[in-house]
Write a protein that holds these residues in place. Structure first.
Motif, PDB file in Angstrom:
ATOM      1  N   GLU A  35       0.820  -1.183   0.054  1.00  0.00           N
ATOM      2  CA  GLU A  35      -0.102   0.129  -0.041  1.00  0.00           C
ATOM      3  C   GLU A  35       0.761   1.250   0.181  1.00  0.00           C
ATOM      4  O   GLU A  35       0.664   2.251  -0.582  1.00  0.00           O
TER       5      GLU A  35
ATOM      6  N   ASN B 163      -1.163  -3.484   6.902  1.00  0.00           N
ATOM      7  CA  ASN B 163      -2.579  -3.517   6.364  1.00  0.00           C
ATOM      8  C   ASN B 163      -3.491  -2.559   7.493  1.00  0.00           C
ATOM      9  O   ASN B 163      -4.362  -1.808   7.175  1.00  0.00           O
TER      10      ASN B 163
ATOM     11  N   ASP C 100      -7.031   1.240   5.774  1.00  0.00           N
ATOM     12  CA  ASP C 100      -7.825   1.219   4.664  1.00  0.00           C
ATOM     13  C   ASP C 100      -9.299   0.621   4.881  1.00  0.00           C
ATOM     14  O   ASP C 100      -9.438  -0.145   5.447  1.00  0.00           O
TER      15      ASP C 100
END
Length: 315
Positions: A35, A113, A118
């Motif tokens: 990401e 993550n 997100d």
């Protein structure tokens, strides 16, 4: 195109935290980079320093007094394959198997993550339903936060600039448990995710144990349509105390309460009203899958009796 940056490779967690504290907002922790590097290529993030945390010993999955402790740099693929995760929290392994694509799963990390927050994260939604906590370390010491307090909004967490997320801890459930995660979306980015965790009391006639099993605790978490993963308290209250044999009678009402608790925003994927209705539909599906799995576990029936829904990913 990536802008120039300096790469730092500390040898310990303490050194990494010192670097983050000294470099401040010019620095970002770097692990899998699935990401981070994408946002840097798009020019949405422009850190002048990357602090590599892959060599800090945070890539293990351990047993902490019955809890599953997942290091921050453990990859999704490792979670999917870990024996301890399959034994203690099989739903986590199942969901990890459906994260994005195999390339992302082989490189992307659990900590990365969660740290990015997100709003379309499968694992964040599931971890909220599992009452997971995250451990944070900084030069000021250590602290532990429930995941639903750590994630504050889209791409916004409670992590201070000098803090490093070191692990995620999943506590054991207090009794027999059945769980399900159902998601829907285009390509590899879920537009909706529903996590359900039902814990049962199963006592009484051994010849018909499902007749005596009741929901002693329930967790319903809504992800991807809300600004952050959130539990549907009203749905959980409606499910608690229900007999397994009568669960189908309350599923529709529980799903409607989940939809009422959702906070969707209209966008290119649909209006707020459409998304709210989708929450109701997919909550019903997740609850029916979890109920079928509970019957399978308690009575010994094959899990093949669990419903199958086209156009949805079921974990």
């Amino acid at each position: 195109m990536l802008r120039p940056f300096d790469l730092h490779r500390p040898g310990t967690v303490e050194e990494a935290c010192d670097l983050l504290a000294r470099l401040g907002e010019d620095a970002a922790a770097y692990a899998g980079g699935t990401e981070l590097l994408l946002l840097m290529k798009e020019g949405l993030l422009r850190p002048r320093h990357l602090v590599d945390v892959k060599r800090l010993g945070l890539d293990t999955i351990g047993d902490g007094d019955g809890r599953v402790v997942i290091g921050a740099t453990v990859t999704h693929r490792a979670v999917e394959r870990a024996r301890l995760v399959h034994e203690r929290a099989p739903i986590v392994a199942s969901v990890a198997r459906h994260v994005a694509n195999v390339r992302v799963r082989n490189v992307g990390t659990v900590g990365g993550n969660l740290a990015f927050a997100d709003p379309h994260s499968d694992l964040a939604t599931l971890f909220v339903a599992l009452d997971a906590t995250v451990d944070l370390v900084s030069p000021r010491g250590r602290r532990t936060l429930p995941l639903d307090e750590f994630v504050r909004g889209p791409w916004d967490t409670a992590r201070a600039p000098d803090e490093l997320l070191t692990s995620v801890t999943i506590p054991p459930r207090p009794g027999p448990t059945a769980a399900a995660y159902v998601k829907f979306g285009l390509h590899e980015r879920p537009a909706l995710g529903i996590a359900v965790v039902l814990t049962f009391d199963a006592h009484g006639d051994a010849r018909a144990p499902d007749r005596h099993a009741r929901v002693s605790d329930a967790r319903v978490a809504i992800g991807c349509v809300n600004p952050r993963p959130a539990r549907a308290a009203g749905a959980e209250v409606r499910l608690r105390g229900c007999a397994l044999t009568g669960l189908e009678d309350v599923i529709a009402e529980a799903a409607a309460r989940a939809a009422e608790a959702s906070d969707p925003a209209g966008d290119m994927h649909g209006s707020a009203d459409y998304k709210r209705e989708m929450v109701a539909v997919f909550t019903r599906r997740a609850l029916r899958v979890a109920a079928a799995r509970a019957r399978s576990a308690i009575t010994g029936e094959r899990e093949a009796l669990a419903p199958h829904y086209p156009h949805a990913v079921i974990a």
